[in-house]
Design a protein around this motif. Structure first.
Motif, PDB file in Angstrom:
ATOM      1  N   GLU A 308       0.810  -1.218   0.000  1.00  0.00           N
ATOM      2  CA  GLU A 308       0.000   0.000   0.000  1.00  0.00           C
ATOM      3  C   GLU A 308       0.842   1.266   0.000  1.00  0.00           C
ATOM      4  OE1 GLU A 308      -2.213  -3.184   2.403  1.00  0.00           O
ATOM      5  OE2 GLU A 308      -0.163  -2.428   2.209  1.00  0.00           O
ATOM      6  N   LEU A 309       2.134   1.133   0.248  1.00  0.00           N
ATOM      7  CA  LEU A 309       3.026   2.293   0.301  1.00  0.00           C
ATOM      8  C   LEU A 309       3.979   2.331  -0.896  1.00  0.00           C
ATOM      9  CD1 LEU A 309       3.805   2.280   4.127  1.00  0.00           C
ATOM     10  CD2 LEU A 309       2.225   3.767   2.896  1.00  0.00           C
ATOM     11  N   SER A 413       0.190   6.949   4.836  1.00  0.00           N
ATOM     12  CA  SER A 413      -0.401   6.496   3.590  1.00  0.00           C
ATOM     13  C   SER A 413      -0.564   7.673   2.642  1.00  0.00           C
ATOM     14  CB  SER A 413      -1.764   5.867   3.856  1.00  0.00           C
ATOM     15  OG  SER A 413      -2.689   6.866   4.283  1.00  0.00           O
TER      16      SER A 413
END
Length: 589
Positions: A308-309, A413
């Motif tokens: 997700e990063l 995020s």
């Protein structure tokens, strides 16, 4: 015994030495003409005096007379090899190559390799010269020799790919370009040439993806040995396997359709509601991060990439064993870099709001030792960070240190979906900058036309005609690059009506007041919802216009057309009657 001592043992040698020393004194006084004559007289007296040949060569070189300088240096090499290094001949060869003296450059690179058979750059440059002479097989062999000595030499892979592309050996070219990007992940030309090779193989979609700096996993698994989907997926993990703080900023935006004078609404705007995604901050002990213009990655202590990063072509980073080692940073480091973080929109929409996420996670910014961003060389980058109280000495630029590691790496995020702002990011930007605008005496026009004349792409080709048509309605052309960051904020905060081609300048619509009228102009093949979404969040009166087909447009334009490798960058021609009609239709006039 040095050469001067050896030569001075004879009478002619003593005279030659005296002339050499006189020449050196003239050189120190800036009299190169007299020095040249003295070096030449010295050589007549002592034909094996290497130092005089070297001095004469230096004079010819300083005057741009490279061919006679090469002859002098070759004589020096014959008489006293230890006076000249391989690097010297490499540099001289490069000067000759720049002046298109190919044969002389080849001589120099070969001499460098005679001095040092492991001189990697000479193999590389010699390959470039033989390619220019059409000797492609020789060029390939030399590039491969350079890679045998230095397996992560991205320029050798790139040049190898170019030869294969020229020979229509497309699969080999694709492999070479992928290897280039695994060594140098932000090598723009490698993406472009890789795209060309794929398009020539009729793999259009993958080729266009390369045009926006994206490498598909299918390419890696097909062309890179021992790489499979399983091998790639094994390199990744999720942020939920780390220590993280979830921040509940989810919200929904009801999207009103834009105004248009066209018969049918463009399909991009058939979107009733936008739901912004979850946000979080994760803390990674002994973490690593990579950032460049096109890709970012965050890596845990076990060497796994946090899915997700990661942005861009993170799989290319994950399978590469050719990246430079990580530079260690002390203490707590906040990694903020994003894909496209060298551009105004992504800096504002994706990067800066990550600072707010840190604060919402209970992390005081003064506790952080370093903030990692893509770069800080542009004025708006420096200004905005200063206004957010980020000290310059705490800023680390990925443009200088792409790969970093820290004992405590904290990573927010993305604030929302890539390329889309959320209500909270708009509010953050307004609160951060609007009240810092000093407006005493500042005059800003109420009606503005945003020019992209100085941009590299997505320009209005008939801009002079467009400005002339808009001028009677009170529109003032503005080049945003001529304004400071806060001047741009003030300009949009005071604007009542805005007309602009799609581009990063419209990021500033986040500072507009509700009810501000906006007409955004697109090329036929590239329609984006970025600023339609911002307009819905901020309550702006949004309309759009699709430009003319460039292939069919015959009227002379004020800016020459360029050709691009992706529709995202395509220039625009405005139908001026349609624009004025839309201005009437939307109530702007």
């Amino acid at each position: 015994m040095n050469q001067i001592q050896a030569i001075s043992m004879t009478q002619s040698g003593q005279q030659a030495t005296f002339l050499y020393q006189q020449a050196q004194r003239h050189l120190q006084q800036g009299n190169s003409h007299q020095a040249r004559l003295l070096f030449q007289e010295s050589i007549k007296l002592q034909p094996d005096f290497a130092l005089s040949y070297q001095g004469l060569g230096d004079i010819w070189r300083s005057q741009g007379k490279l061919s006679p300088s090469v002859r002098c240096y070759l004589k020096v090499l014959e008489l006293q090899p230890d006076l000249i290094s391989a690097d010297f001949f490499l540099d001289l060869g490069s000067e000759l190559a720049e002046s298109n003296q190919i044969d002389e450059a080849i001589i120099c690179y070969n001499q460098a390799l005679k001095i040092d058979q492991y001189h990697t750059k000479s193999y590389l440059n010699l390959g470039v010269m033989w390619r220019k002479k059409g000797e492609l097989s020789k060029a390939i062999a030399l590039y491969q020799q350079a890679l045998a000595l230095q397996p992560n030499l991205h320029s050798a892979y790139f040049n190898l790919g170019n030869v294969f592309l020229e020979q229509d050996r497309l699969d080999e070219a694709i492999v070479a370009y992928l290897e280039t990007l695994m060594s140098q992940p932000d090598f723009e030309s490698a993406y472009l040439n890789l795209g060309q090779a794929l398009i020539r193989k009729n793999r259009i979609e993958e080729g266009l993806a390369c045009g926006i700096h994206l490498i598909t996993n299918s390419l890696l698994t097909e062309f890179i040995t021992d790489v499979s989907d399983a091998a790639i997926s094994s390199k990744f993990t999720t942020y939920r396997s780390s220590k993280f703080i979830e921040i509940n900023l989810k919200s929904s935006v009801k999207l009103l359709p834009p105004k248009t004078s066209e018969e049918k609404l463009h399909s991009s705007f058939n979107w009733p509601v936008y739901h912004n995604p979850e946000t979080f901050v994760t803390s990674i002990p002994s973490g690593q991060a990579w950032g460049d213009s096109y890709s970012t990655a965050v890596i845990n202590a076990e060497g796994r990439f946090i899915d997700e990063l990661c942005q861009g072509s993170a799989s290319t980073l994950a399978i590469s064993e050719k990246l430079p080692p990580a530079t260690p940073l002390e203490g707590t480091t906040a990694f903020l870099s994003v894909r496209g973080g060298n551009t105004y929109y992504h800096w504002m929409a994706d990067l800066l709001p990550r600072l707010k996420l840190l604060q919402l996670a209970g992390i005081q910014l003064e506790w952080i030792n370093f903030f990692v961003v893509n770069s800080c060389h542009l004025a708006y980058q420096r200004e905005s960070l200063t206004l957010l109280d980020i000290p310059p000495h705490k800023i680390i630029e990925n443009s200088k240190l792409p790969h970093i590691t820290a004992p405590n790496l904290v990573v927010p995020s993305l604030p929302g979906d890539v390329g889309l702002m959320s209500p909270w990011t708009c509010q953050f930007l307004r609160e951060a900058f609007l009240d810092k605008v000093a407006t005493p005496g500042l005059q800003t026009p109420a009606r503005i036309y945003i020019s992209r004349r100085h941009a590299r792409y997505r320009r209005i080709l008939n801009e002079e005609e467009t400005i002339a048509r808009l001028s009677p309605y009170g529109f003032v052309p503005i080049v945003l690059e001529s304004l400071s960051f806060l001047e741009q904020v003030a300009l949009f905060a005071n604007a009542k009506a805005i007309i602009a081609p799609h581009g990063a300048g419209l990021t500033n619509t986040v500072f507009c007041n509700p009810g501000t009228q906006l007409i955004e102009i697109f090329s036929p093949d590239m329609v984006s919802v970025n600023y339609w979404l911002v307009s819905n969040i901020m309550g702006l009166d949004y309309s759009y216009l699709i430009g003319e087909s460039l292939d069919e447009y015959k009227t002379p334009t004020s800016i020459p057309r360029r050709y691009y490798n992706h529709p995202l960058y395509e220039d625009i021609v405005v139908n001026l009657d349609s624009l004025v009609h839309l201005m009437h239709f939307s109530g702007m006039i």
